[in-house]
Design a protein around this motif. Structure first.
Motif, PDB file in Angstrom:
ATOM      1  N   CYS A  28      -3.073   4.816  -1.943  1.00 10.95           N
ATOM      2  CA  CYS A  28      -3.823   3.710  -2.538  1.00 10.95           C
ATOM      3  C   CYS A  28      -3.493   2.394  -1.839  1.00 10.95           C
ATOM      4  O   CYS A  28      -2.414   2.222  -1.265  1.00 10.95           O
ATOM      5  CB  CYS A  28      -3.577   3.599  -4.042  1.00 10.95           C
ATOM      6  N   VAL A  29      -4.453   1.472  -1.906  1.00  9.13           N
ATOM      7  CA  VAL A  29      -4.292   0.165  -1.295  1.00  9.13           C
ATOM      8  C   VAL A  29      -5.011  -0.863  -2.162  1.00  9.13           C
ATOM      9  O   VAL A  29      -6.037  -0.563  -2.787  1.00  9.13           O
ATOM     10  CB  VAL A  29      -4.859   0.164   0.149  1.00  9.13           C
ATOM     11  N   GLN A  30      -4.467  -2.072  -2.240  1.00  8.77           N
ATOM     12  CA  GLN A  30      -5.066  -3.134  -3.042  1.00  8.77           C
ATOM     13  C   GLN A  30      -6.452  -3.485  -2.505  1.00  8.77           C
ATOM     14  O   GLN A  30      -6.641  -3.611  -1.291  1.00  8.77           O
ATOM     15  CB  GLN A  30      -4.161  -4.377  -3.028  1.00  8.77           C
ATOM     16  N   SER A  31      -7.416  -3.678  -3.408  1.00 10.23           N
ATOM     17  CA  SER A  31      -8.785  -3.969  -2.965  1.00 10.23           C
ATOM     18  C   SER A  31      -9.294  -5.313  -3.478  1.00 10.23           C
ATOM     19  O   SER A  31     -10.461  -5.639  -3.295  1.00 10.23           O
ATOM     20  CB  SER A  31      -9.737  -2.852  -3.418  1.00 10.23           C
ATOM     21  N   ASP A  32      -8.422  -6.080  -4.157  1.00 14.50           N
ATOM     22  CA  ASP A  32      -8.798  -7.435  -4.549  1.00 14.50           C
ATOM     23  C   ASP A  32      -7.728  -8.394  -4.046  1.00 14.50           C
ATOM     24  O   ASP A  32      -6.814  -8.008  -3.316  1.00 14.50           O
ATOM     25  CB  ASP A  32      -8.996  -7.548  -6.068  1.00 14.50           C
ATOM     26  N   PRO A  78       0.849  -1.200   0.000  1.00 14.69           N
ATOM     27  CA  PRO A  78       0.000   0.000   0.000  1.00 14.69           C
ATOM     28  C   PRO A  78       0.882   1.246   0.000  1.00 14.69           C
ATOM     29  O   PRO A  78       2.024   1.211   0.471  1.00 14.69           O
ATOM     30  CB  PRO A  78      -0.772  -0.123   1.321  1.00 14.69           C
ATOM     31  N   PHE A  79       0.367   2.327  -0.541  1.00 16.94           N
ATOM     32  CA  PHE A  79       1.114   3.578  -0.549  1.00 16.94           C
ATOM     33  C   PHE A  79       0.381   4.589   0.326  1.00 16.94           C
ATOM     34  O   PHE A  79      -0.800   4.876   0.092  1.00 16.94           O
ATOM     35  CB  PHE A  79       1.264   4.106  -1.977  1.00 16.94           C
ATOM     36  N   PRO A  80       1.047   5.123   1.356  1.00 15.80           N
ATOM     37  CA  PRO A  80       0.396   6.077   2.263  1.00 15.80           C
ATOM     38  C   PRO A  80       0.158   7.416   1.584  1.00 15.80           C
ATOM     39  O   PRO A  80       0.661   7.677   0.487  1.00 15.80           O
ATOM     40  CB  PRO A  80       1.415   6.213   3.397  1.00 15.80           C
ATOM     41  N   ASN A  81      -0.586   8.268   2.249  1.00 10.21           N
ATOM     42  CA  ASN A  81      -0.893   9.585   1.692  1.00 10.21           C
ATOM     43  C   ASN A  81       0.397  10.383   1.473  1.00 10.21           C
ATOM     44  O   ASN A  81       1.199  10.549   2.388  1.00 10.21           O
ATOM     45  CB  ASN A  81      -1.826  10.335   2.644  1.00 10.21           C
ATOM     46  N   ASN A  92      -9.151  14.182  -1.237  1.00 13.05           N
ATOM     47  CA  ASN A  92     -10.390  13.958  -0.483  1.00 13.05           C
ATOM     48  C   ASN A  92     -11.491  13.276  -1.296  1.00 13.05           C
ATOM     49  O   ASN A  92     -12.659  13.304  -0.906  1.00 13.05           O
ATOM     50  CB  ASN A  92     -10.930  15.273   0.097  1.00 13.05           C
ATOM     51  N   GLN A  93     -11.108  12.666  -2.430  1.00 17.53           N
ATOM     52  CA  GLN A  93     -12.059  11.862  -3.189  1.00 17.53           C
ATOM     53  C   GLN A  93     -11.542  10.434  -3.280  1.00 17.53           C
ATOM     54  O   GLN A  93     -10.335  10.207  -3.276  1.00 17.53           O
ATOM     55  CB  GLN A  93     -12.260  12.429  -4.597  1.00 17.53           C
ATOM     56  N   GLU A  94     -12.469   9.484  -3.355  1.00 15.52           N
ATOM     57  CA  GLU A  94     -12.082   8.079  -3.409  1.00 15.52           C
ATOM     58  C   GLU A  94     -12.504   7.478  -4.748  1.00 15.52           C
ATOM     59  O   GLU A  94     -13.606   7.707  -5.234  1.00 15.52           O
ATOM     60  CB  GLU A  94     -12.730   7.307  -2.258  1.00 15.52           C
ATOM     61  N   TYR A  95     -11.572   6.710  -5.336  1.00 17.61           N
ATOM     62  CA  TYR A  95     -11.818   6.068  -6.628  1.00 17.61           C
ATOM     63  C   TYR A  95     -11.459   4.584  -6.521  1.00 17.61           C
ATOM     64  O   TYR A  95     -10.566   4.212  -5.760  1.00 17.61           O
ATOM     65  CB  TYR A  95     -10.942   6.675  -7.732  1.00 17.61           C
ATOM     66  N   THR A  96     -12.144   3.768  -7.302  1.00 17.95           N
ATOM     67  CA  THR A  96     -11.704   2.390  -7.511  1.00 17.95           C
ATOM     68  C   THR A  96     -11.034   2.342  -8.870  1.00 17.95           C
ATOM     69  O   THR A  96     -11.667   2.634  -9.892  1.00 17.95           O
ATOM     70  CB  THR A  96     -12.879   1.400  -7.474  1.00 17.95           C
ATOM     71  N   GLU A 124      -2.148  -1.765 -15.469  1.00 15.42           N
ATOM     72  CA  GLU A 124      -2.128  -2.940 -16.339  1.00 15.42           C
ATOM     73  C   GLU A 124      -3.026  -4.049 -15.794  1.00 15.42           C
ATOM     74  O   GLU A 124      -3.696  -4.750 -16.556  1.00 15.42           O
ATOM     75  CB  GLU A 124      -0.695  -3.477 -16.458  1.00 15.42           C
ATOM     76  N   ASP A 125      -3.037  -4.207 -14.485  1.00 21.93           N
ATOM     77  CA  ASP A 125      -3.827  -5.275 -13.877  1.00 21.93           C
ATOM     78  C   ASP A 125      -3.963  -5.001 -12.384  1.00 21.93           C
ATOM     79  O   ASP A 125      -3.156  -4.292 -11.786  1.00 21.93           O
ATOM     80  CB  ASP A 125      -3.167  -6.634 -14.099  1.00 21.93           C
ATOM     81  N   GLY A 126      -4.982  -5.597 -11.776  1.00 18.59           N
ATOM     82  CA  GLY A 126      -5.213  -5.414 -10.355  1.00 18.59           C
ATOM     83  C   GLY A 126      -6.249  -4.330 -10.097  1.00 18.59           C
ATOM     84  O   GLY A 126      -6.627  -3.567 -10.991  1.00 18.59           O
ATOM     85  N   GLN A 127      -6.723  -4.294  -8.866  1.00 17.64           N
ATOM     86  CA  GLN A 127      -7.733  -3.304  -8.485  1.00 17.64           C
ATOM     87  C   GLN A 127      -7.323  -2.658  -7.169  1.00 17.64           C
ATOM     88  O   GLN A 127      -6.946  -3.344  -6.225  1.00 17.64           O
ATOM     89  CB  GLN A 127      -9.102  -3.973  -8.343  1.00 17.64           C
ATOM     90  N   ARG A 128      -7.394  -1.340  -7.131  1.00 15.64           N
ATOM     91  CA  ARG A 128      -6.991  -0.604  -5.937  1.00 15.64           C
ATOM     92  C   ARG A 128      -8.006   0.488  -5.613  1.00 15.64           C
ATOM     93  O   ARG A 128      -8.715   0.977  -6.489  1.00 15.64           O
ATOM     94  CB  ARG A 128      -5.615   0.044  -6.115  1.00 15.64           C
ATOM     95  N   VAL A 129      -8.050   0.841  -4.327  1.00 13.85           N
ATOM     96  CA  VAL A 129      -8.805   2.007  -3.895  1.00 13.85           C
ATOM     97  C   VAL A 129      -7.814   3.165  -3.808  1.00 13.85           C
ATOM     98  O   VAL A 129      -6.816   3.086  -3.093  1.00 13.85           O
ATOM     99  CB  VAL A 129      -9.486   1.786  -2.534  1.00 13.85           C
ATOM    100  N   LEU A 130      -8.081   4.197  -4.583  1.00 10.03           N
ATOM    101  CA  LEU A 130      -7.228   5.378  -4.623  1.00 10.03           C
ATOM    102  C   LEU A 130      -7.942   6.537  -3.949  1.00 10.03           C
ATOM    103  O   LEU A 130      -9.095   6.841  -4.266  1.00 10.03           O
ATOM    104  CB  LEU A 130      -6.912   5.744  -6.083  1.00 10.03           C
TER     105      LEU A 130
END
Length: 275
Positions: free
Chosen positions: A73-77, A27-30, A52-56, A42-48
């Motif tokens: 961001c942090v991995q979400s799958d 995971p990458f901190p703020n 102050n906005q959140e994206y998948t 390229e592949d994978g799913q993360r919450v970014l």
């Protein structure tokens, strides 16, 4: 689990940094950067989280960070992150923006996550060319086209009409047709045509339906075909038509013709042996 690899390359000609992460779970901190970031999942799913906005974010998404945009961001799958991107300093972005807009001012991207297939068509080959250390001007061409598109769609609006420049475009074509066997720089074509890089790329693509670099590669492939038909070995055909190496030649020949150069040459050698 997929092995983690991290590769970073600095391109001295373009003055940008390209990097490739594969198999990342970290995971990458703020945090924020003092430079622009253009990245591609390229592949994978993360919450970014960004400003102050959140994206998948998932496969095919492009991320755009302005200098100072805080993000985490942090991995979400259950998988890992495969990601490629560019870091571009403000000084270099200033030069790029002036080239494509005529204005020496830094762009501000209005959104941080996009899905844009046309932008991907420039970003992906640009990244591949930088990572393998290519010296071809297709690298600079893709960078300028990518930055131009991103600014036009996601930065400051551009209402400028694409000029036709028919005479100048024909001069550019003539220059490439006469010098295809040499290493050609985008600067040389622009000087010969009497156009800026941005105007040349936009007007040429509108007129011919392909970019100048693609046009040049078509010329080279056409010349190489004639040499192969005469029995010239593929490596010699590559050298005589301006390709940087045989691998580059083989890849382009396969893409345009659908056959490896050696197989294409064999067709004509077999015909001769039957006569």
């Amino acid at each position: 689990m997929k092995k983690e690899t991290r590769t970073v390359v600095y391109d001295d000609e373009l003055r940008i940094e390209a990097y490739r992460f594969e198999g990342i779970v970290q995971p990458f901190p703020n945090h924020f950067h003092e430079y622009y970031v253009i990245g591609f999942v390229e592949d994978g799913q993360r919450v970014l989280s960004c400003k102050n906005q959140e994206y998948t974010i998932a496969k095919g998404d492009i991320v755009l960070f302005n200098p100072g945009d805080n993000h985490a961001c942090v991995q979400s799958d259950d998988g890992t992150l495969d990601y490629r991107g560019f870091n571009i300093t403000k000084e270099v972005m200033l030069d790029l923006t002036k080239e494509v807009t005529g204005k020496q001012e830094l762009p501000v991207f209005s959104t941080n996550v996009i899905f844009d297939e046309e932008a991907t068509c420039y970003l992906h080959p640009l990244h591949e060319l930088v990572m393998k250390g290519s010296c071809e001007f297709g690298k600079e061409e893709n960078l300028l086209l990518l930055i131009s598109l991103l600014i036009q769609r996601y930065g400051q609006p551009s209402a400028s009409r694409i000029p036709e420049c028919r005479e100048e475009i024909e001069k550019a074509c003539d220059f490439m047709e006469r010098h295809f066997a040499n290493r050609i720089y985008l600067d040389q074509i622009c000087r010969h045509a009497g156009l800026s890089k941005s105007t040349l790329l936009r007007a040429f693509t509108k007129s011919k339906g392909v970019t100048p670099y693609c046009y040049l590669e078509n010329i080279r492939i056409g010349k190489a075909k004639k040499l192969l038909e005469q029995g010239v070995p593929p490596i010699e055909a590559a050298m005589q038509t301006g390709f940087s190496d045989q691998s580059h030649f083989t890849n382009y020949f396969n893409r345009f013709i659908g056959l490896a150069p050696g197989l294409y040459r064999d067709i004509f050698l077999e015909k001769e042996s039957m006569v």
